[in-house]
Design a protein around this motif. Structure first.
Motif, PDB file in Angstrom:
ATOM      1  N   ARG A 104     -11.165  -1.648  42.583  1.00 23.04           N
ATOM      2  CA  ARG A 104     -11.328  -2.837  43.423  1.00 23.04           C
ATOM      3  C   ARG A 104     -12.349  -2.570  44.520  1.00 23.04           C
ATOM      4  O   ARG A 104     -12.619  -1.434  44.866  1.00 23.04           O
ATOM      5  CB  ARG A 104     -10.009  -3.246  44.062  1.00 23.04           C
ATOM      6  N   ARG A 150     -11.395  -6.845  47.396  1.00 23.51           N
ATOM      7  CA  ARG A 150     -10.321  -6.755  46.394  1.00 23.51           C
ATOM      8  C   ARG A 150     -10.705  -7.279  45.005  1.00 23.51           C
ATOM      9  O   ARG A 150      -9.851  -7.394  44.132  1.00 23.51           O
ATOM     10  CB  ARG A 150      -9.057  -7.432  46.885  1.00 23.51           C
ATOM     11  N   LYS A 151     -11.955  -7.623  44.793  1.00 17.76           N
ATOM     12  CA  LYS A 151     -12.390  -8.075  43.468  1.00 17.76           C
ATOM     13  C   LYS A 151     -12.577  -6.863  42.562  1.00 17.76           C
ATOM     14  O   LYS A 151     -12.747  -5.740  43.010  1.00 17.76           O
ATOM     15  CB  LYS A 151     -13.704  -8.863  43.559  1.00 17.76           C
ATOM     16  N   THR A 152     -12.548  -7.109  41.256  1.00 19.67           N
ATOM     17  CA  THR A 152     -12.740  -6.053  40.262  1.00 19.67           C
ATOM     18  C   THR A 152     -13.949  -6.395  39.401  1.00 19.67           C
ATOM     19  O   THR A 152     -14.469  -7.509  39.460  1.00 19.67           O
ATOM     20  CB  THR A 152     -11.490  -5.907  39.359  1.00 19.67           C
ATOM     21  N   ASP A 155     -14.986 -10.001  37.851  1.00 18.15           N
ATOM     22  CA  ASP A 155     -14.602 -11.127  38.696  1.00 18.15           C
ATOM     23  C   ASP A 155     -15.843 -11.872  39.180  1.00 18.15           C
ATOM     24  O   ASP A 155     -16.887 -11.275  39.413  1.00 18.15           O
ATOM     25  CB  ASP A 155     -13.807 -10.673  39.923  1.00 18.15           C
TER      26      ASP A 155
END
Length: 176
Positions: A104, A150-152, A155
Motif C-alpha cells: 500500500r 493506502r492505495k495498492t 487502484d
C-alpha cells in the motif's frame, strides 16, 4: 524496526488546530534540512555578523545601507534557523525503506502512475517541507498525496487539479 506511517492521525500538540497532520520528514529530507541549518549557523551567520560589525564601525548607522541590510539579513538567518530547528525537533523522521506494508501507499512511498492517456509519471510522497514538483516529490497533504494514501497497485484515483479532474492508476509502489 518496521514502521507503518499513517499521516492522517491528528497531532497531539498545540499545533493540531493549524496542522491536521503530524509533521513527517523522510530521512533524506531531514538530512537536507540539517545540512542547511549547519551551513547557516557555521558559515552564513558568522560571515554576515562580521559584515555588520564592519559596517557599524563606519559610524552613523541610521544612513548606513550596509549596516541596515546586514541587520535585516541576520534577522532572516535567525528566523530560518529557528524554523529549521523547530521542524527538526518536532518532526517524525521516517525511513521509507523500513516500511513493513509495501503493498500500500504510505508516507515515503515512490509511486509510478499512469494517466488516462497512458503517460507514466513517478512521485515520492513526502512532507510539506520537502516538496519539489520538478523533482517528483509531492506533499502527503496535497490533493494527489491524500488521494493516493493506502492505495495498492491497480487502484485508480481521481484527482482534482486546476485544469480539471484526472484519473490516475497506480502502476508500481516502491520504498527506497
Amino acid at each position: 524496526m518496521s514502521q507503518e506511517v499513517h499521516p492522517d492521525e491528528p497531532e497531539a500538540d498545540d499545533d493540531a488546530e493549524r496542522a491536521p497532520f503530524r509533521r513527517y520528514l523522510t530521512r533524506t529530507g531531514a538530512e537536507r534540512m540539517h545540512r542547511e541549518l549547519v551551513h547557516l549557523l557555521n558559515e552564513e551567520r558568522p560571515k554576515v555578523t562580521a559584515e555588520v560589525s564592519a559596517a557599524a564601525a563606519q559610524g552613523d548607522r541610521s544612513e548606513n545601507a550596509e549596516y541596515i541590510y546586514g541587520k535585516k539579513r541576520l534577522r532572516e538567518i535567525d528566523r530560518r534557523l529557528r524554523f529549521l530547528q523547530k521542524r527538526l525537533d518536532t518532526a517524525t523522521i521516517v525511513t521509507p525503506a523500513e516500511q513493513s506494508d509495501r503493498s500500500r501507499i504510505y508516507f515515503g512511498a515512490t509511486v509510478s502512475l499512469e494517466d488516462e492517456d497512458g503517460a507514466l509519471s513517478t512521485y515520492q510522497i513526502v512532507g510539506s517541507d520537502e516538496i519539489d514538483a520538478s523533482g517528483g516529490r509531492i506533499s502527503v497533504e496535497s490533493p494527489m498525496g491524500r488521494a493516493l494514501l493506502r492505495k495498492t497497485v491497480g487502484d485508480s484515483v481521481e484527482v482534482r487539479r486546476p485544469r480539471g479532474e484526472i484519473e490516475l492508476t497506480v502502476v508500481d509502489i516502491r520504498y527506497e
